[in-house]
Design an enzyme around this catalytic site. Structure first.
Site, PDB file in Angstrom:
ATOM      1  N   ARG A  73      -9.070  10.475  -2.036  1.00 39.39           N
ATOM      2  CA  ARG A  73      -8.898  11.481  -0.721  1.00 39.39           C
ATOM      3  C   ARG A  73      -8.219  12.147  -1.002  1.00 39.39           C
ATOM      4  O   ARG A  73      -8.379  12.372  -3.275  1.00 39.39           O
ATOM      5  CB  ARG A  73      -7.290  10.010  -0.402  1.00 39.39           C
ATOM      6  CG  ARG A  73      -7.348   9.260   0.843  1.00 39.39           C
ATOM      7  CD  ARG A  73      -6.778   8.991   1.343  1.00 39.39           C
ATOM      8  NE  ARG A  73      -6.000   7.932   1.635  1.00 39.39           N
ATOM      9  CZ  ARG A  73      -5.496   6.894   2.355  1.00 39.39           C
ATOM     10  NH1 ARG A  73      -4.949   7.439   3.070  1.00 39.39           N
ATOM     11  NH2 ARG A  73      -5.796   5.838   1.986  1.00 39.39           N
ATOM     12  N   LEU A  79      -0.028  -2.341   8.512  1.00 39.85           N
ATOM     13  CA  LEU A  79      -0.660  -1.605   7.780  1.00 39.85           C
ATOM     14  C   LEU A  79      -1.404  -1.813   6.936  1.00 39.85           C
ATOM     15  O   LEU A  79      -1.927  -1.317   5.904  1.00 39.85           O
ATOM     16  CB  LEU A  79       1.204  -0.683   7.098  1.00 39.85           C
ATOM     17  CG  LEU A  79       1.806  -0.184   8.352  1.00 39.85           C
ATOM     18  CD1 LEU A  79       3.240  -0.934   8.091  1.00 39.85           C
ATOM     19  CD2 LEU A  79       1.018   1.867   7.845  1.00 39.85           C
ATOM     20  N   ALA A  95      -1.109   0.073  13.478  1.00 45.40           N
ATOM     21  CA  ALA A  95      -1.245   0.805  12.382  1.00 45.40           C
ATOM     22  C   ALA A  95      -2.744   1.994  12.715  1.00 45.40           C
ATOM     23  O   ALA A  95      -3.346   1.274  12.216  1.00 45.40           O
ATOM     24  CB  ALA A  95      -0.716   1.881  10.857  1.00 45.40           C
ATOM     25  N   TYR A 145     -14.282   1.950   9.707  1.00 48.42           N
ATOM     26  CA  TYR A 145     -12.996   2.298  10.240  1.00 48.42           C
ATOM     27  C   TYR A 145     -12.395   2.510  11.324  1.00 48.42           C
ATOM     28  O   TYR A 145     -11.928   2.567  11.960  1.00 48.42           O
ATOM     29  CB  TYR A 145     -12.662   3.346   8.898  1.00 48.42           C
ATOM     30  CG  TYR A 145     -10.735   3.206   9.257  1.00 48.42           C
ATOM     31  CD1 TYR A 145     -10.343   2.767   8.361  1.00 48.42           C
ATOM     32  CD2 TYR A 145     -10.674   4.783   9.740  1.00 48.42           C
ATOM     33  CE1 TYR A 145      -8.902   2.961   7.960  1.00 48.42           C
ATOM     34  CE2 TYR A 145      -9.010   5.202   9.257  1.00 48.42           C
ATOM     35  CZ  TYR A 145      -8.662   3.843   8.567  1.00 48.42           C
ATOM     36  OH  TYR A 145      -7.099   4.101   8.406  1.00 48.42           O
ATOM     37  N   GLY A 193       0.913  -1.298  -0.040  1.00 49.72           N
ATOM     38  CA  GLY A 193      -0.433   0.065   0.543  1.00 49.72           C
ATOM     39  C   GLY A 193       0.908   0.827   0.591  1.00 49.72           C
ATOM     40  O   GLY A 193       2.192   1.342  -0.108  1.00 49.72           O
ATOM     41  N   SER A 216      -4.576  -2.471   6.115  1.00 40.01           N
ATOM     42  CA  SER A 216      -6.398  -1.913   6.056  1.00 40.01           C
ATOM     43  C   SER A 216      -6.617  -0.510   4.977  1.00 40.01           C
ATOM     44  O   SER A 216      -5.953  -0.361   4.114  1.00 40.01           O
ATOM     45  CB  SER A 216      -6.579  -1.361   7.232  1.00 40.01           C
ATOM     46  OG  SER A 216      -8.514  -0.827   6.995  1.00 40.01           O
ATOM     47  N   ASP A 241       0.385  -8.989   1.558  1.00 41.00           N
ATOM     48  CA  ASP A 241      -0.390  -7.866   1.357  1.00 41.00           C
ATOM     49  C   ASP A 241      -1.542  -8.354  -0.232  1.00 41.00           C
ATOM     50  O   ASP A 241      -0.965  -9.690  -0.517  1.00 41.00           O
ATOM     51  CB  ASP A 241       0.256  -6.669   0.151  1.00 41.00           C
ATOM     52  CG  ASP A 241      -1.153  -5.496   0.660  1.00 41.00           C
ATOM     53  OD1 ASP A 241      -0.047  -4.704   0.887  1.00 41.00           O
ATOM     54  OD2 ASP A 241      -2.241  -5.237  -0.896  1.00 41.00           O
TER      55      ASP A 241
HETATM   56  N1  UDP Z   1     -12.618  16.346   0.697  1.00 40.73           N
HETATM   57  C1  UDP Z   1     -13.304  17.860  -0.338  1.00 40.73           C
HETATM   58  N2  UDP Z   1     -13.152  16.823  -1.658  1.00 40.73           N
HETATM   59  C2  UDP Z   1     -12.386  15.819  -2.286  1.00 40.73           C
HETATM   60  C3  UDP Z   1     -12.557  15.106  -1.393  1.00 40.73           C
HETATM   61  C4  UDP Z   1     -12.056  15.596   0.277  1.00 40.73           C
HETATM   62  O1  UDP Z   1     -13.559  19.112  -0.266  1.00 40.73           O
HETATM   63  O2  UDP Z   1     -12.784  15.552  -3.731  1.00 40.73           O
HETATM   64  C5  UDP Z   1     -12.066  17.277   1.951  1.00 40.73           C
HETATM   65  C6  UDP Z   1     -13.518  16.527   2.741  1.00 40.73           C
HETATM   66  O3  UDP Z   1     -14.350  16.239   2.975  1.00 40.73           O
HETATM   67  C7  UDP Z   1     -12.819  16.079   4.110  1.00 40.73           C
HETATM   68  C8  UDP Z   1     -10.724  16.848   2.792  1.00 40.73           C
HETATM   69  O4  UDP Z   1     -10.956  16.210   2.186  1.00 40.73           O
HETATM   70  O5  UDP Z   1     -12.671  17.277   4.678  1.00 40.73           O
HETATM   71  C9  UDP Z   1      -9.929  14.707   3.431  1.00 40.73           C
HETATM   72  O6  UDP Z   1     -11.101  14.068   2.792  1.00 40.73           O
HETATM   73  P1  UDP Z   1     -10.332  12.824   3.004  1.00 40.73           P
HETATM   74  O7  UDP Z   1     -10.400  11.539   2.095  1.00 40.73           O
HETATM   75  O8  UDP Z   1      -9.066  13.210   2.285  1.00 40.73           O
HETATM   76  O9  UDP Z   1      -9.060  12.294   4.197  1.00 40.73           O
HETATM   77  P2  UDP Z   1     -10.239  12.502   5.554  1.00 40.73           P
HETATM   78  O10 UDP Z   1     -11.553  13.031   5.528  1.00 40.73           O
HETATM   79  O11 UDP Z   1     -10.465  10.991   5.905  1.00 40.73           O
HETATM   80  O12 UDP Z   1      -9.583  13.417   6.698  1.00 40.73           O
END
Ligand code: UDP
Length: 308
Positions: A184, A71, A112, A143, A10, A73, A31
């Site tokens: 993400r 790690l 992790a 999660y 990953g 998941s 993995d």
């Molecule tokens: N986010 C966004 N646009 C995207 C993807 C994510 O505005 O296309 C926002 C999401 O709503 C969150 C932040 O970015 O508030 C981080 O999102 P991510 O999924 O990377 O991580 P996590 O929420 O798990 O911290």
């Protein structure tokens, strides 16, 4: 050391594998490639042993093992919808199987965990003593609760068997080898900016995160392995950025003309997140040192090269 990395194909696992090889350790990667990929190992595949294995099923390892790094998941919000049971099983059955292996091999065990154990936090910044604000029936709970359970199980092995365990709570980490389409925020924005597509803001973009570059995280993990401390330790970056500010930085580096479109904020999306890193500083003498602009430049370069 002989080191087994579960989830070593990953994003974090493969960067860690490469680092450990450079430190002259022997690395076995386990993995099942559900979200990891062999491509992540391609630069150094001859220097490791790869085993295609689902850690939630029983398995045997014949080699001596000094250290096990768990790690394995799925970890993105998209995966909370796509792989809810896989996430729960990887952090429960998977953690159990790896802890039993650690007991059997008398090895160090590192779990992790995540800043998600703090849920949508009501304390800011989040220190390790904060118990969190998790919705146990929410979409993210597969999660959050699985990681909380994984911590509990790991500490039970420490308390009952005196197993040498370590627990890290990883805050938003980014860098090369992230999946470009796992939803993400950093890979999504980088790829939208590079293609000149509209950048998708969820909510109004005022929510914050603190982004840690992968190299900093790995230095912190390596220090913790050799530290006589067994309770959870936050690893991340101090600098808290709004999503709007993150867009500004990415657009500047990529010189992108992308516009913005607003979408609904996902359920239970944390409004603010920033680690309290005092414990890490005290016990590890570690602090993140790579500025967001520098880390993003490296990450953008990596994504850009893969488009060619
Ligand atoms: N986010 C966004 N646009 C995207 C993807 C994510 O505005 O296309 C926002 C999401 O709503 C969150 C932040 O970015 O508030 C981080 O999102 P991510 O999924 O990377 O991580 P996590 O929420 O798990 O911290």
């Amino acid at each position: 050391m002989n080191i087994l990395i579960a989830g070593g194909a990953g994003f974090i696992g493969s960067n860690l594998a490469e680092y450990l090889i450079k430190k002259r350790h022997k690395v076995i990667v386990l993995d099942n490639l559900i979200t990891g990929s062999l491509e992540n190992l391609s630069n150094f595949s001859k220097k490791i042993k790869f085993i295609n294995q689902d850690i939630t099923k029983s398995f045997k390892i014949k080699e001596n093992i000094d250290l096990i790094l768990h790690l394995a998941s799925p970890a993105s919000v998209k995966c909370f919808y796509k792989y809810p049971l896989e996430i729960i099983k990887a952090n429960s059955f998977g953690t159990y199987n790896l802890l039993e292996l650690a007991r059997n091999k008398s090895s160090i065990f590192l779990f992790a965990s995540t800043s998600e154990v703090y849920g949508d936090p009501k304390e800011h910044p989040q220190g390790e003593n904060y118990f969190g604000n998790v919705n146990p029936a929410g979409i993210r709970s597969v999660y959050d609760e699985a990681k909380r359970f994984g911590e509990t199980l790991t500490l039970a092995y420490f308390r009952k068997f005196n197993l040498n365990v370590k627990i890290i709570r990883i805050f938003n980490t980014y860098g090369p080898r992230m999946q470009k389409d796992d939803g993400r925020v950093i890979p999504t924005f980088i790829n939208q900016a590079l293609k000149g597509e509209p950048i998708t803001i969820y909510g109004d973009g005022t929510q914050t995160r603190s982004f840690c570059y992968i190299k900093d995280l790995i230095e912190g993990i390596y220090k913790l392995i050799f530290c006589d401390y067994h309770l959870p330790v936050n690893l991340g970056n101090f600098q808290e950025l709004s999503i709007l500010k993150l867009i500004e930085i990415i657009k500047k580096i990529t010189n992108s003309k992308s516009g913005i479109i607003y979408k609904d904020l996902p359920t239970d999306d944390p409004k603010r997140r920033r680690p309290d890193l005092k414990l890490a500083k005290k016990i590890l003498n570690w602090e993140p040192i790579i500025p967001i602009e520098e880390g993003l430049k490296e990450t953008i370069k990596w994504f850009n090269n893969r488009r060619l």
